[in-house]
Motif scaffolding. Structure first.
Motif, PDB file in Angstrom:
ATOM      1  N   VAL A 185     -59.590 -60.333  95.084  1.00  0.00           N
ATOM      2  CA  VAL A 185     -59.276 -61.688  95.536  1.00  0.00           C
ATOM      3  C   VAL A 185     -59.985 -62.007  96.847  1.00  0.00           C
ATOM      4  CG1 VAL A 185     -57.426 -63.234  96.248  1.00  0.00           C
ATOM      5  CG2 VAL A 185     -57.062 -61.678  94.338  1.00  0.00           C
ATOM      6  N   ALA A 186     -59.921 -61.079  97.803  1.00  0.00           N
ATOM      7  CA  ALA A 186     -60.520 -61.330  99.114  1.00  0.00           C
ATOM      8  C   ALA A 186     -62.032 -61.453  99.032  1.00  0.00           C
ATOM      9  CB  ALA A 186     -60.143 -60.218 100.091  1.00  0.00           C
ATOM     10  N   SER A 187     -62.652 -60.799  98.045  1.00  0.00           N
ATOM     11  CA  SER A 187     -64.104 -60.855  97.921  1.00  0.00           C
ATOM     12  C   SER A 187     -64.595 -62.216  97.466  1.00  0.00           C
ATOM     13  CB  SER A 187     -64.586 -59.795  96.930  1.00  0.00           C
ATOM     14  OG  SER A 187     -64.232 -60.157  95.601  1.00  0.00           O
ATOM     15  N   GLN A 188     -63.730 -62.971  96.753  1.00  0.00           N
ATOM     16  CA  GLN A 188     -64.107 -64.252  96.150  1.00  0.00           C
ATOM     17  C   GLN A 188     -65.326 -64.096  95.237  1.00  0.00           C
ATOM     18  OE1 GLN A 188     -64.177 -66.461 100.069  1.00  0.00           O
ATOM     19  NE2 GLN A 188     -62.984 -67.922  98.871  1.00  0.00           N
ATOM     20  N   SER A 189     -65.470 -62.934  94.664  1.00  0.00           N
ATOM     21  CA  SER A 189     -66.591 -62.650  93.766  1.00  0.00           C
ATOM     22  C   SER A 189     -66.281 -63.193  92.376  1.00  0.00           C
ATOM     23  CB  SER A 189     -66.841 -61.142  93.701  1.00  0.00           C
ATOM     24  OG  SER A 189     -67.739 -60.818  92.654  1.00  0.00           O
ATOM     25  N   ARG A 190     -67.172 -64.037  91.862  1.00  0.00           N
ATOM     26  CA  ARG A 190     -66.979 -64.593  90.528  1.00  0.00           C
ATOM     27  C   ARG A 190     -67.003 -63.498  89.471  1.00  0.00           C
ATOM     28  NH1 ARG A 190     -71.894 -68.693  91.291  1.00  0.00           N
ATOM     29  NH2 ARG A 190     -72.663 -66.752  92.196  1.00  0.00           N
ATOM     30  N   GLY A 191     -67.950 -62.574  89.591  1.00  0.00           N
ATOM     31  CA  GLY A 191     -68.042 -61.495  88.629  1.00  0.00           C
ATOM     32  C   GLY A 191     -66.803 -60.619  88.632  1.00  0.00           C
ATOM     33  N   ALA A 192     -66.271 -60.338  89.822  1.00  0.00           N
ATOM     34  CA  ALA A 192     -65.081 -59.493  89.922  1.00  0.00           C
ATOM     35  C   ALA A 192     -63.879 -60.162  89.273  1.00  0.00           C
ATOM     36  CB  ALA A 192     -64.785 -59.183  91.390  1.00  0.00           C
ATOM     37  N   ASN A 311     -80.087 -56.582  86.555  1.00  0.00           N
ATOM     38  CA  ASN A 311     -79.824 -56.503  85.127  1.00  0.00           C
ATOM     39  C   ASN A 311     -80.376 -55.186  84.605  1.00  0.00           C
ATOM     40  OD1 ASN A 311     -80.990 -56.956  82.197  1.00  0.00           O
ATOM     41  ND2 ASN A 311     -79.285 -58.369  82.422  1.00  0.00           N
ATOM     42  N   ILE A 312     -79.527 -54.389  83.957  1.00  0.00           N
ATOM     43  CA  ILE A 312     -79.930 -53.044  83.536  1.00  0.00           C
ATOM     44  C   ILE A 312     -81.020 -53.085  82.467  1.00  0.00           C
ATOM     45  CG2 ILE A 312     -78.144 -52.870  81.767  1.00  0.00           C
ATOM     46  CD1 ILE A 312     -79.463 -50.045  84.062  1.00  0.00           C
ATOM     47  N   ILE A 313     -81.061 -54.144  81.640  1.00  0.00           N
ATOM     48  CA  ILE A 313     -82.099 -54.241  80.618  1.00  0.00           C
ATOM     49  C   ILE A 313     -83.450 -54.522  81.259  1.00  0.00           C
ATOM     50  CG2 ILE A 313     -82.875 -55.525  78.582  1.00  0.00           C
ATOM     51  CD1 ILE A 313     -79.921 -56.029  77.929  1.00  0.00           C
ATOM     52  N   ILE A 314     -83.456 -55.424  82.243  1.00  0.00           N
ATOM     53  CA  ILE A 314     -84.696 -55.694  82.968  1.00  0.00           C
ATOM     54  C   ILE A 314     -85.163 -54.452  83.706  1.00  0.00           C
ATOM     55  CG2 ILE A 314     -85.688 -57.001  84.892  1.00  0.00           C
ATOM     56  CD1 ILE A 314     -83.964 -59.373  84.017  1.00  0.00           C
ATOM     57  N   ALA A 371     -73.244 -54.436  84.615  1.00  0.00           N
ATOM     58  CA  ALA A 371     -74.641 -54.022  84.799  1.00  0.00           C
ATOM     59  C   ALA A 371     -75.615 -55.106  84.359  1.00  0.00           C
ATOM     60  CB  ALA A 371     -74.921 -52.736  84.028  1.00  0.00           C
ATOM     61  N   GLN A 372     -75.139 -56.124  83.676  1.00  0.00           N
ATOM     62  CA  GLN A 372     -76.006 -57.242  83.303  1.00  0.00           C
ATOM     63  C   GLN A 372     -76.167 -58.235  84.456  1.00  0.00           C
ATOM     64  OE1 GLN A 372     -77.329 -56.559  80.356  1.00  0.00           O
ATOM     65  NE2 GLN A 372     -75.848 -54.871  80.326  1.00  0.00           N
ATOM     66  N   PHE A 373     -75.360 -58.073  85.501  1.00  0.00           N
ATOM     67  CA  PHE A 373     -75.358 -59.056  86.590  1.00  0.00           C
ATOM     68  C   PHE A 373     -75.487 -58.452  87.985  1.00  0.00           C
ATOM     69  CE2 PHE A 373     -72.644 -60.533  83.094  1.00  0.00           C
ATOM     70  CZ  PHE A 373     -73.349 -61.662  82.706  1.00  0.00           C
TER      71      PHE A 373
END
Length: 407
Positions: A185-192, A311-314, A371-373
């Motif tokens: 929550v504190a990170s405000q990370s969209r991915g998290a 991105n792990i594929i890249i 790992a995609q982001f």
């Protein structure tokens, strides 16, 4: 000694992130030296451990080999240094799993959220926010607000395992869960925030041996989560929730049609460029790649600024070619298969083992999705988790982890 060194590497990682990784590299280097000296004095070779995790070792070896054809050899060497350091974390963790089994991961799962909350508390006390709000703050803490959840989210499923399977440590476990939720929550990370939802969904589908058990635990988790969110809403205010949702809705990454126009969110603009240029690298150099870690230089030559692959594929295909893509696929497929088989074998035999492998499977899916982001290969917890994945179904064997040299 090896336990202490791995925990040291995990502990100094957030601090090392603001010192250009020097402390992290030092800790991992010390760990590698200890292992080499130990094998030399004992006359042993870690053949059994290497056979167990051979795709990961092969991936690191290919990254090293890509120095020969890299478009930026110095950049590849720097990136390779970090990868080898993380490879030391993988090797040490794989060895510890073979010696101690589940006990090793439970120690890590309890340790990591608490260590990161201490770092977050220092940042918040100094700047009033965990997420960077100014150029000056960003210059000091970098992307700590994204790194913290990326590390702790991989420990979270094991904390749920401990709630179910280790009641004597529930108090400490609930404390660690609280730390992990606070970081998200504190990170405000969209991915998290998105991956927190994915974790809850996976728990609902996988975390139980019967449908009734899954439903009850999902409801309990939802009630506890709602309570935590309500408390954080009251303490931190609604902005901590509304701001990341607004940033996600307005993200440039959903629409790259006007990429020549700078986005209001500079990070979104740069990441979108990174994905587009990564695809261009795959089209132009997909057979051999441009060298591990060289995408940053490729982007710099065109745009004048640098950004590593998120991105792990890249990373695998664009930087290491078809061989890198094949090894990445093998790591994902073989690792998932090992965990799935171990989980299925334990379903009606040992409940604690079943829930541990379920936690590993959930964490592995979340790690591969993230790992995609983001650059997961620089995340030490990703390598601890990879060790758990490749050790799945292997019984702990104290005192016999390695094969002796003949002659």
């Amino acid at each position: 000694m090896d336990q202490a060194l791995v925990l040291l590497a995990l502990a100094v990682y957030p601090i090392a992130s603001v010192t250009r990784m020097k402390l992290y590299l030092f800790a991992c280097g010390a760990m590698a030296v200890v292992y080499v000296i130990s094998h030399v004095f004992k006359g042993t070779a870690p053949l059994a451990t290497i056979r167990l995790g051979w795709p990961v070792y092969a991936f690191v070896a290919l990254a090293a080999a890509s120095t020969a054809w890299s478009i930026d050899r110095s950049g590849t060497l720097v990136s390779l240094t970090w990868l080898v350091a993380s490879g030391a974390v993988f090797h040490a963790s794989l060895t510890l799993f073979r010696r101690q089994g589940r006990a090793w991961m439970t120690r890590v799962a309890l340790f990591v959220p608490v260590a990161w909350v201490c770092v977050a508390a220092w940042v918040i006390l100094r700047w009033g926010s965990f997420r960077s709000t100014s150029v000056e703050m960003g210059a000091v803490i970098g992307s700590l607000s994204n790194q913290g959840p990326a590390v702790t989210e991989l420990a979270a499923p094991y904390l749920l395992y401990m709630v179910v399977a280790e009641p004597r440590r529930r108090l400490a476990t609930f404390g660690a869960i609280g730390c992990a939720l606070f970081l998200v929550v504190a990170s405000q990370s969209r991915g998290a925030l998105l991956l927190l939802g994915v974790t809850v969904a996976l728990v609902a589908v996988l975390f139980g041996r019967t449908t009734g058990t899954k439903v009850r635990r999902t409801i309990a988790l939802a009630v506890i989560g709602a309570g935590v969110v309500a408390i954080l809403w009251g303490v931190l205010g609604p902005a901590y929730f509304s701001e990341p949702i607004e940033r996600l809705r307005n993200s440039r990454m959903f629409d790259a049609s006007d990429i020549d126009i700078r986005s209001v969110d500079e990070a979104d603009y740069q990441r979108t460029v990174m994905y587009l240029e990564g695809i261009n690298v795959i089209r132009a150099h997909g057979s051999t790649g441009i060298g591990y870690g060289a995408l940053a230089s490729y982007i710099e030559d065109i745009y004048g600024w640098r950004l590593i692959s998120h991105n792990i594929i890249i990373t695998a295909w664009g930087e290491m070619g078809l061989a890198g893509l094949a090894l990445a696929a093998i790591i994902a497929v073989v690792g998932t298969r090992r965990v799935w088989i171990a989980r299925s074998a334990a379903r009606r035999v040992d409940a604690r083992v079943f829930y541990f492998h379920t936690a590993t499977l959930i964490a592995w899916v979340v790690a591969l999705m993230h790992a995609q982001f983001r650059p997961q290969l620089s995340n030490p917890m990703f390598h601890v988790l990879a060790a758990a994945v490749f050790a799945a179904g292997v019984d702990a064997a104290p005192g016999s982890p390695d094969a002796r040299h003949s002659g």
